[in-house]
Motif scaffolding. Structure first.
Motif, short mmCIF file in Angstrom:
data_model
loop_
_atom_site.label_atom_id
_atom_site.label_comp_id
_atom_site.label_asym_id
_atom_site.label_seq_id
_atom_site.Cartn_x
_atom_site.Cartn_y
_atom_site.Cartn_z
N LEU A 66 6.87 -0.77 -5.74
CA LEU A 66 8.01 -0.18 -6.43
C LEU A 66 7.63 1.18 -6.96
O LEU A 66 6.47 1.40 -7.34
CB LEU A 66 8.44 -1.05 -7.62
CG LEU A 66 8.83 -2.50 -7.36
CD1 LEU A 66 9.06 -3.24 -8.68
CD2 LEU A 66 10.07 -2.58 -6.50
N VAL A 67 8.59 2.09 -7.01
CA VAL A 67 8.37 3.38 -7.65
C VAL A 67 9.57 3.66 -8.56
O VAL A 67 10.70 3.74 -8.11
CB VAL A 67 8.11 4.53 -6.64
CG1 VAL A 67 9.24 4.69 -5.65
CG2 VAL A 67 7.86 5.84 -7.37
N PHE A 68 9.29 3.71 -9.86
CA PHE A 68 10.31 3.98 -10.86
C PHE A 68 10.42 5.49 -11.04
O PHE A 68 9.41 6.17 -11.14
CB PHE A 68 9.93 3.33 -12.20
CG PHE A 68 10.12 1.84 -12.22
CD1 PHE A 68 11.16 1.27 -12.93
CD2 PHE A 68 9.25 1.00 -11.54
CE1 PHE A 68 11.34 -0.11 -12.96
CE2 PHE A 68 9.41 -0.38 -11.56
CZ PHE A 68 10.46 -0.93 -12.27
N LEU A 69 11.66 5.99 -11.08
CA LEU A 69 11.89 7.42 -11.15
C LEU A 69 13.24 7.71 -11.78
O LEU A 69 14.06 6.82 -11.94
CB LEU A 69 11.81 8.02 -9.75
CG LEU A 69 12.40 7.17 -8.60
CD1 LEU A 69 13.89 7.25 -8.54
CD2 LEU A 69 11.77 7.53 -7.30
N MET A 70 13.46 8.99 -12.14
CA MET A 70 14.75 9.41 -12.68
C MET A 70 15.76 9.64 -11.56
O MET A 70 16.89 9.21 -11.64
CB MET A 70 14.61 10.75 -13.42
CG MET A 70 14.12 10.66 -14.82
SD MET A 70 14.08 12.28 -15.66
CE MET A 70 14.67 13.49 -14.51
N GLN A 71 15.32 10.34 -10.54
CA GLN A 71 16.18 10.70 -9.41
C GLN A 71 15.34 10.76 -8.14
O GLN A 71 14.13 10.99 -8.20
CB GLN A 71 16.82 12.08 -9.62
CG GLN A 71 17.84 12.16 -10.72
CD GLN A 71 19.13 11.46 -10.34
OE1 GLN A 71 19.52 11.42 -9.19
NE2 GLN A 71 19.80 10.91 -11.34
N ILE A 72 16.03 10.61 -7.01
CA ILE A 72 15.38 10.78 -5.71
C ILE A 72 16.47 11.20 -4.73
O ILE A 72 17.57 10.66 -4.74
CB ILE A 72 14.66 9.49 -5.25
CG1 ILE A 72 13.85 9.74 -3.97
CG2 ILE A 72 15.63 8.33 -5.10
CD1 ILE A 72 12.88 8.62 -3.62
N GLY A 73 16.16 12.18 -3.91
CA GLY A 73 17.12 12.63 -2.91
C GLY A 73 17.27 11.62 -1.79
O GLY A 73 16.41 10.75 -1.60
N ALA A 74 18.35 11.74 -1.04
CA ALA A 74 18.64 10.78 0.03
C ALA A 74 17.55 10.76 1.10
O ALA A 74 17.12 9.68 1.53
CB ALA A 74 19.99 11.09 0.67
N GLY A 128 13.63 9.58 -19.32
CA GLY A 128 12.88 9.36 -20.55
C GLY A 128 12.61 7.91 -20.88
O GLY A 128 12.09 7.60 -21.96
N SER A 129 12.92 6.99 -19.97
CA SER A 129 12.63 5.58 -20.20
C SER A 129 11.12 5.39 -20.37
O SER A 129 10.33 5.94 -19.61
CB SER A 129 13.10 4.72 -19.02
OG SER A 129 14.49 4.77 -18.86
N SER A 130 10.75 4.60 -21.32
CA SER A 130 9.34 4.32 -21.57
C SER A 130 8.76 3.48 -20.42
O SER A 130 9.38 2.49 -20.00
CB SER A 130 9.22 3.56 -22.89
OG SER A 130 8.04 2.82 -22.96
N ILE A 131 7.60 3.87 -19.92
CA ILE A 131 6.93 3.08 -18.89
C ILE A 131 6.64 1.68 -19.43
O ILE A 131 6.84 0.68 -18.74
CB ILE A 131 5.64 3.79 -18.40
CG1 ILE A 131 6.01 5.04 -17.61
CG2 ILE A 131 4.77 2.84 -17.57
CD1 ILE A 131 4.84 5.92 -17.21
N GLU A 132 6.21 1.62 -20.67
CA GLU A 132 5.92 0.33 -21.31
C GLU A 132 7.16 -0.58 -21.29
O GLU A 132 7.07 -1.77 -20.99
CB GLU A 132 5.46 0.58 -22.74
CG GLU A 132 4.95 -0.63 -23.47
CD GLU A 132 4.43 -0.25 -24.85
OE1 GLU A 132 5.08 -0.64 -25.84
OE2 GLU A 132 3.39 0.43 -24.92
N ASP A 133 8.33 -0.01 -21.61
CA ASP A 133 9.56 -0.79 -21.61
C ASP A 133 9.93 -1.25 -20.20
O ASP A 133 10.40 -2.38 -20.00
CB ASP A 133 10.73 0.01 -22.19
CG ASP A 133 10.62 0.21 -23.69
OD1 ASP A 133 9.77 -0.45 -24.34
OD2 ASP A 133 11.37 1.06 -24.22
#
Length: 125
Positions: A65-73, A92-97
């Protein structure tokens, strides 16, 4: 499973996939999450979009999995073709959360998208 977070500080998911200066990687298993490392994106002379995407994918190709704010198509298509799932979260989501939420999902009956990812990972092992 290894999980990457697009970040510029190692604490918050605060970067777009194609512009992230680093990825913070954790090993997440039911009941535990362990920090693995921060993986800095090397500075490149050539900054075309394809090179930026491939450089970032190569840094995290062992992640599920890769958590991110945005990613292009086009980047999302390349990421998913490598059997990784991009997960958009609020800026700005906390990685810990995010890790806590992921551990909570693993504790019970994971949502279908996560179950599918976990099954794919088991086949790849």
């Amino acid at each position: 499973m290894k999980v990457a977070f697009a970040t510029d500080d190692g604490l918050k998911v605060n970067s777009h996939f194609g512009q992230s200066p680093m990825f913070t990687v954790y090993d997440v298993r039911p009941g535990e999450a362990c920090f693995v490392e921060n993986r800095a994106v090397p500075l490149q002379i050539v900054q075309d979009e394809g090179s930026r995407i491939e450089m970032r994918i190569s840094l995290i190709e062992d992640c599920t999995l890769v958590f991110l704010m945005q990613i292009g198509a086009s980047a999302a298509a390349r990421v998913t073709s490598r059997k990784m799932m991009p997960v958009k979260v609020p800026a700005g989501s906390s990685i810990e959360d995010q890790i806590a939420r992921l551990l909570e999902m693993l504790r019970g009956k994971p949502p279908m998208w996560l179950s599918k990812v976990l099954k794919t990972e088991e086949v790849g092992d």
